[in-house]
Design a protein around this motif. Structure first.
Motif, PDB file in Angstrom:
ATOM      1  N   SER A  34      31.709 -35.836 -32.548  1.00  0.00           N
ATOM      2  CA  SER A  34      32.106 -36.868 -31.410  1.00  0.00           C
ATOM      3  C   SER A  34      32.130 -36.148 -30.140  1.00  0.00           C
ATOM      4  N   ALA A  35      32.866 -34.870 -29.880  1.00  0.00           N
ATOM      5  CA  ALA A  35      33.061 -34.485 -28.573  1.00  0.00           C
ATOM      6  C   ALA A  35      31.654 -34.030 -27.870  1.00  0.00           C
ATOM      7  N   ILE A  36      30.805 -33.747 -28.738  1.00  0.00           N
ATOM      8  CA  ILE A  36      29.236 -33.553 -28.108  1.00  0.00           C
ATOM      9  C   ILE A  36      28.759 -34.863 -27.692  1.00  0.00           C
ATOM     10  N   ASN A  37      28.912 -35.951 -28.413  1.00  0.00           N
ATOM     11  CA  ASN A  37      28.092 -36.983 -28.295  1.00  0.00           C
ATOM     12  C   ASN A  37      28.940 -37.695 -27.028  1.00  0.00           C
ATOM     13  N   TRP A  38      30.010 -37.645 -27.001  1.00  0.00           N
ATOM     14  CA  TRP A  38      30.771 -38.287 -25.780  1.00  0.00           C
ATOM     15  C   TRP A  38      30.592 -37.670 -24.864  1.00  0.00           C
ATOM     16  N   GLN A  39      30.388 -36.266 -24.760  1.00  0.00           N
ATOM     17  CA  GLN A  39      29.916 -35.581 -23.325  1.00  0.00           C
ATOM     18  C   GLN A  39      28.770 -36.033 -23.049  1.00  0.00           C
ATOM     19  N   LEU A  40      27.608 -36.309 -23.880  1.00  0.00           N
ATOM     20  CA  LEU A  40      26.312 -37.030 -23.691  1.00  0.00           C
ATOM     21  C   LEU A  40      26.558 -38.186 -22.912  1.00  0.00           C
ATOM     22  N   GLN A  41      27.289 -39.066 -23.258  1.00  0.00           N
ATOM     23  CA  GLN A  41      27.595 -40.222 -22.721  1.00  0.00           C
ATOM     24  C   GLN A  41      28.292 -40.385 -21.487  1.00  0.00           C
ATOM     25  N   ILE A  59      31.306 -38.900 -20.804  1.00  0.00           N
ATOM     26  CA  ILE A  59      32.784 -38.996 -20.826  1.00  0.00           C
ATOM     27  C   ILE A  59      33.461 -37.418 -20.570  1.00  0.00           C
ATOM     28  N   SER A  60      34.438 -37.263 -19.850  1.00  0.00           N
ATOM     29  CA  SER A  60      34.860 -35.966 -19.481  1.00  0.00           C
ATOM     30  C   SER A  60      35.618 -35.474 -20.605  1.00  0.00           C
ATOM     31  N   GLY A  61      35.793 -34.193 -20.356  1.00  0.00           N
ATOM     32  CA  GLY A  61      36.550 -33.374 -21.409  1.00  0.00           C
ATOM     33  C   GLY A  61      38.213 -33.899 -21.627  1.00  0.00           C
ATOM     34  N   LEU A  62      38.713 -34.260 -20.303  1.00  0.00           N
ATOM     35  CA  LEU A  62      39.912 -34.926 -20.552  1.00  0.00           C
ATOM     36  C   LEU A  62      40.151 -36.010 -21.165  1.00  0.00           C
ATOM     37  N   THR A  63      39.407 -36.946 -20.914  1.00  0.00           N
ATOM     38  CA  THR A  63      39.066 -38.260 -21.551  1.00  0.00           C
ATOM     39  C   THR A  63      38.852 -38.114 -23.067  1.00  0.00           C
ATOM     40  N   ILE A  64      38.100 -37.122 -23.437  1.00  0.00           N
ATOM     41  CA  ILE A  64      37.954 -36.910 -24.800  1.00  0.00           C
ATOM     42  C   ILE A  64      39.098 -36.514 -25.621  1.00  0.00           C
ATOM     43  N   ALA A  65      39.690 -35.549 -24.783  1.00  0.00           N
ATOM     44  CA  ALA A  65      41.101 -35.171 -25.453  1.00  0.00           C
ATOM     45  C   ALA A  65      42.322 -36.244 -25.453  1.00  0.00           C
TER      46      ALA A  65
END
Length: 398
Positions: A235-242, A244-250
């Protein structure tokens, strides 16, 4: 003969047990809160490809069905659950330190495998210790466990903030730092009564292995919990590719954990049968993975994340309540070990497969996870009548 929860106990003793357990849950889950979403990010940052990430990420699950049952059974036989937790916490901190010094896939695989051998028993050992305390002190599991979820959220949020500040290659040292805190917290755990004089130990594990309803519980829970594997890994890898920032992922992770905390806090008020709670958790997981697979807008993704309180939290509450009802106190570590082993066997296969599937079809891997969750919900629902009859535990509690 009085059950354990009926024996008069000083309020201070009960409070010390609850506080020390809450502190350790908090420290242990802070490690998980940084490890689960960002360990794959660290692996990617040091140049590990998606297939290797899937293989390496499978190691905790593999040790759950290989070495973990032996560790939990040995600790229970020696009446050393608390000591085993302490040793496991120390070995975990040392292991993650060594992991952080590796760069090559094979070397990292081997060192991480040794680390997981001692790390993965910590959770079932702690839950066994907690359920013994639940029966002994007349407590509820959910309110004790919620502190772990709160720490998971705090660790995830803090690491998400750091991922935009420090180099991703340094994320492993955040995990190491929390592992050291867990070592300190393990020293605060309070001793529990020795049960050897009250319960026969000979062939203690065999009735569980012959209990079809016990296997229905752990198999259905494993299917639902393993349906989260692809999400945890990619999920974190995929969201980064989309974008989405690290803080938003958190923050997205934190939303799920907040919902989980609410479920744990309210769990003593639940009137539904534990098997029904697990079935509801499975259905919510199906809906959650279908939504996640569609690359939804951020608002809808946030709503899906709130479903974690049900897909994970409600499943855990139902499972632990069923284990507390059906497994006697002197077998609880074995029961937790078998549960973790079942989770590990399915989780390892799911992790390896999800790495291959994700490399081929990306987000569509979540449809496979939805099918797994549906199978778990169907299994527990079909066994619900047998599970509501003739509980086997000496003292249910929680």
């Amino acid at each position: 003969m009085q059950s354990e929860s009926q024996i008069p106990i000083a309020a201070a003793t009960k409070r010390r047990f609850a506080v020390s357990l809450a502190v350790f849950y908090s420290a242990f889950f802070a490690v998980l809160g940084t490890h689960v979403p960002f360990f794959p990010v660290w692996l990617k940052a040091i140049g590990i490809d998606a297939v290797w990430i899937g293989i390496i990420a499978a190691l905790p699950a593999i040790t759950r069905f290989t070495t973990l049952p032996q560790v939990t059974a040995f600790a229970e036989k020696r009446q050393a659950i608390r000591a085993a937790i302490m040793v496991s916490a120390l070995a975990t901190a040392i292991g993650f330190t060594m992991v952080g010094l590796q760069q090559q896939p094979l070397a990292l695989f081997l060192v991480y495998a040794l680390t997981c051998t001692m790390w993965t028993p910590t959770m079932p050992l702690t839950d066994a210790y907690a359920l013994r305390g639940v029966a002994r002190y007349g407590l509820d599991y959910g309110p004790l466990r919620l502190w772990g979820s709160a720490a998971f959220a705090a660790g995830s949020l803090a690491c998400g903030y750091l991922v935009d500040i420090i180099a991703p290659r340094d994320l492993i040292w955040v995990i190491v730092a929390w592992a050291v805190v867990a070592v300190a917290a393990s020293l605060l755990l309070q001793p529990l009564d020795d049960l050897r004089h009250r319960t026969p130990e000979r062939h203690a594990g065999k009735p569980l292995l012959r209990d079809a309803t016990f296997w229905a519980v752990i198999a259905s829970a494993a299917l639902i919990q393993s349906s989260h594997i692809a999400f945890y890994t990619f999920s974190a890898i995929n969201w980064q590719l989309q974008g989405i920032s690290g803080l938003t992922i958190a923050v997205l992770w934190t939303l799920g954990i907040v919902a989980e905390i609410v479920v744990f806090a309210l769990s003593p008020r639940f009137s539904l049968q534990p098997s029904t709670l697990i079935a509801i958790g499975g259905v919510i997981a199906v809906l959650r993975w279908i939504v996640t697979a569609s690359e939804p807008p951020l608002v809808l993704l946030a709503i899906a994340q709130l479903g974690h309180g049900f897909s994970f939290g409600l499943t855990i509450v139902g499972t632990m309540n069923l284990l507390a009802q059906r497994v006697s106190s002197h077998q609880i570590a074995r029961g937790q070990g078998y549960y973790a082993a079942c989770n590990g066997l399915l989780g390892a296969a799911t992790s390896i497969a999800s790495g291959v599937i994700y490399a081929r079809i990306g987000d569509n891997v979540y449809y496979v996870m939805a099918a797994m969750a549906a199978a778990g919900a169907i299994l527990i629902w079909s066994a619900r009548h047998r599970l509501t009859a003739q509980p086997q535990s000496e003292a249910s509690g929680g």
